[in-house]
Motif scaffolding. Structure first.
Motif, short mmCIF file in Angstrom:
data_model
loop_
_atom_site.label_atom_id
_atom_site.label_comp_id
_atom_site.label_asym_id
_atom_site.label_seq_id
_atom_site.Cartn_x
_atom_site.Cartn_y
_atom_site.Cartn_z
N VAL A 52 0.84 -1.19 0.00
CA VAL A 52 0.00 0.00 0.00
C VAL A 52 0.88 1.25 0.00
O VAL A 52 1.94 1.27 0.63
N ALA A 53 0.44 2.26 -0.76
CA ALA A 53 1.07 3.57 -0.76
C ALA A 53 0.03 4.57 -0.28
O ALA A 53 -1.09 4.62 -0.81
N VAL A 54 0.36 5.36 0.72
CA VAL A 54 -0.58 6.29 1.34
C VAL A 54 -0.29 7.71 0.85
O VAL A 54 0.85 8.17 0.94
N MET A 55 -1.33 8.38 0.34
CA MET A 55 -1.17 9.74 -0.17
C MET A 55 -1.88 10.76 0.72
O MET A 55 -3.00 10.53 1.16
N GLN A 56 -1.23 11.87 0.92
CA GLN A 56 -1.81 13.00 1.64
C GLN A 56 -1.44 14.29 0.92
O GLN A 56 -0.26 14.58 0.71
N ARG A 57 -2.46 15.03 0.50
CA ARG A 57 -2.25 16.32 -0.16
C ARG A 57 -1.24 16.25 -1.30
O ARG A 57 -0.35 17.07 -1.44
N GLY A 58 -1.40 15.21 -2.13
CA GLY A 58 -0.58 15.09 -3.32
C GLY A 58 0.78 14.46 -3.14
O GLY A 58 1.53 14.31 -4.10
N CYS A 59 1.12 14.06 -1.91
CA CYS A 59 2.43 13.47 -1.63
C CYS A 59 2.28 12.08 -1.03
O CYS A 59 1.30 11.79 -0.32
N LEU A 60 3.24 11.21 -1.28
CA LEU A 60 3.29 9.92 -0.62
C LEU A 60 3.89 10.09 0.77
O LEU A 60 4.95 10.71 0.93
N VAL A 61 3.20 9.53 1.77
CA VAL A 61 3.70 9.67 3.14
C VAL A 61 4.11 8.33 3.75
O VAL A 61 4.84 8.31 4.74
N GLU A 62 3.68 7.22 3.13
CA GLU A 62 4.04 5.91 3.69
C GLU A 62 3.81 4.85 2.62
O GLU A 62 2.78 4.84 1.95
N VAL A 63 4.77 3.94 2.46
CA VAL A 63 4.68 2.85 1.48
C VAL A 63 5.23 1.59 2.12
O VAL A 63 6.28 1.62 2.77
N GLY A 64 4.50 0.47 1.93
CA GLY A 64 5.01 -0.78 2.48
C GLY A 64 4.01 -1.91 2.37
O GLY A 64 2.97 -1.78 1.69
N PRO A 123 0.79 1.18 11.49
CA PRO A 123 1.08 2.38 10.70
C PRO A 123 2.07 3.29 11.42
O PRO A 123 1.98 3.49 12.63
N CYS A 124 2.99 3.87 10.65
CA CYS A 124 3.97 4.77 11.24
C CYS A 124 3.49 6.21 11.27
O CYS A 124 3.79 6.96 12.20
N GLU A 125 2.74 6.61 10.24
CA GLU A 125 2.33 8.01 10.10
C GLU A 125 0.99 8.28 10.79
O GLU A 125 0.07 7.45 10.74
N ALA A 126 0.87 9.43 11.40
CA ALA A 126 -0.38 9.81 12.06
C ALA A 126 -1.53 9.88 11.05
O ALA A 126 -2.67 9.53 11.38
N TYR A 127 -1.22 10.30 9.83
CA TYR A 127 -2.26 10.37 8.80
C TYR A 127 -2.81 8.98 8.47
O TYR A 127 -4.02 8.79 8.34
N THR A 128 -1.92 8.00 8.34
CA THR A 128 -2.35 6.62 8.08
C THR A 128 -3.18 6.09 9.24
O THR A 128 -4.21 5.42 9.04
#
Length: 258
Positions: free
Chosen positions: A217-229, A238-243
């Protein structure tokens, strides 16, 4: 080690002064399902359309099986189109209401000039396409408005697979369907991916759905990738607060345990 089927680097898209996608890089291995997730407006569909060259990126590169997609000429793009398919979010808007299902399914062959399918051979092919997605030959004579949402999406899937593509973009294919029908379509897609050995980009805002269907999975926030794995790892740790917020905001989907 087999190289990825698709590699994108530095993909960006800007409309005027507004940047909707910024420096996105992705790779998708052969036979893999990569989930691309994020809230509405995060840029997921824009990325998918750039990968297919349905829209031109402001910057970046896309290579499909080693071919430079963004610099391909008309003939090269026509050949590439045979190897790529897409299933859109709205199963009704994606079908021409004035065309019978027979003509909708036959259209890819007409566009790409497959003269070997005519008469009974074409009818047999179209019937087999419908049967593969759980519909019967009677559907060929009917119009899109005569079907339910789930049935229309099955027709869209059949059309997307008509030319036996290697790569399939699934742009939120069940978000317009109710939960039980959506679950049936998801299980159909999983079976088709396995039997055909498809490489897929699955776009969704549902983390449980991505966990069920996808390898990574690749996680996108506001046009940017924030986490992939790995999909299971990211959904469980999940590592990112957004995820974490995406997972907390998504109800469980009515699917069997993976």
């Amino acid at each position: 080690m087999t190289p990825p089927l698709l590699i994108a680097e530095g993909l960006s898209k800007q409309y005027g002064t507004t940047r909707v996608v910024s420096d996105v890089g992705l790779s998708i291995a052969r036979g893999e399902i990569l989930g691309l997730v994020g809230e509405s407006g995060s840029g997921k569909s824009t990325v998918a359309r750039m990968l297919l060259r349905l829209i031109e990126p402001t910057s970046g590169t896309v290579r499909f099986d080693g071919l430079d997609v963004l610099h391909a000429n008309r003939a090269e793009m026509k050949a590439l189109r045979r190897r790529m398919g897409v299933v859109f979010q709205d199963p009704f808007a994606a079908l021409d209401p004035r065309m019978r299902v027979r003509d909708i399914l036959a259209e890819p062959f007409a566009i790409h000039g497959d003269g070997t399918l005519r008469g009974n051979a074409m009818e047999t092919k179209l019937t087999a396409m419908l049967q593969e997605v759980g519909l019967d030959a009677a559907a060929l004579a009917r119009y899109p408005h005569e079907f339910s949402g789930g049935q229309r999406q099955r027709i869209n899937i059949a059309r997307a697979l008509a030319l036996a593509p290697e790569f399939l973009v699934l742009d939120e294919p069940v978000s317009a369907l109710d939960v039980s029908v959506g679950a049936q379509v998801i299980n159909l897609l999983r079976d088709l991916q396995r039997t055909r050995g498809l490489t897929c980009l699955f776009i969704s805002h549902s983390m449980p759905l991505v966990r069920y269907l996808c390898d990574r999975v690749a996680v996108m926030q506001r046009g940017c990738l924030v986490e992939v794995g790995d999909a299971v790892t990211i959904c469980e740790h999940p590592c990112e607060a957004y995820t974490q917020a995406l997972i907390a905001a998504t109800p469980e989907f009515a699917l069997p345990t993976r």
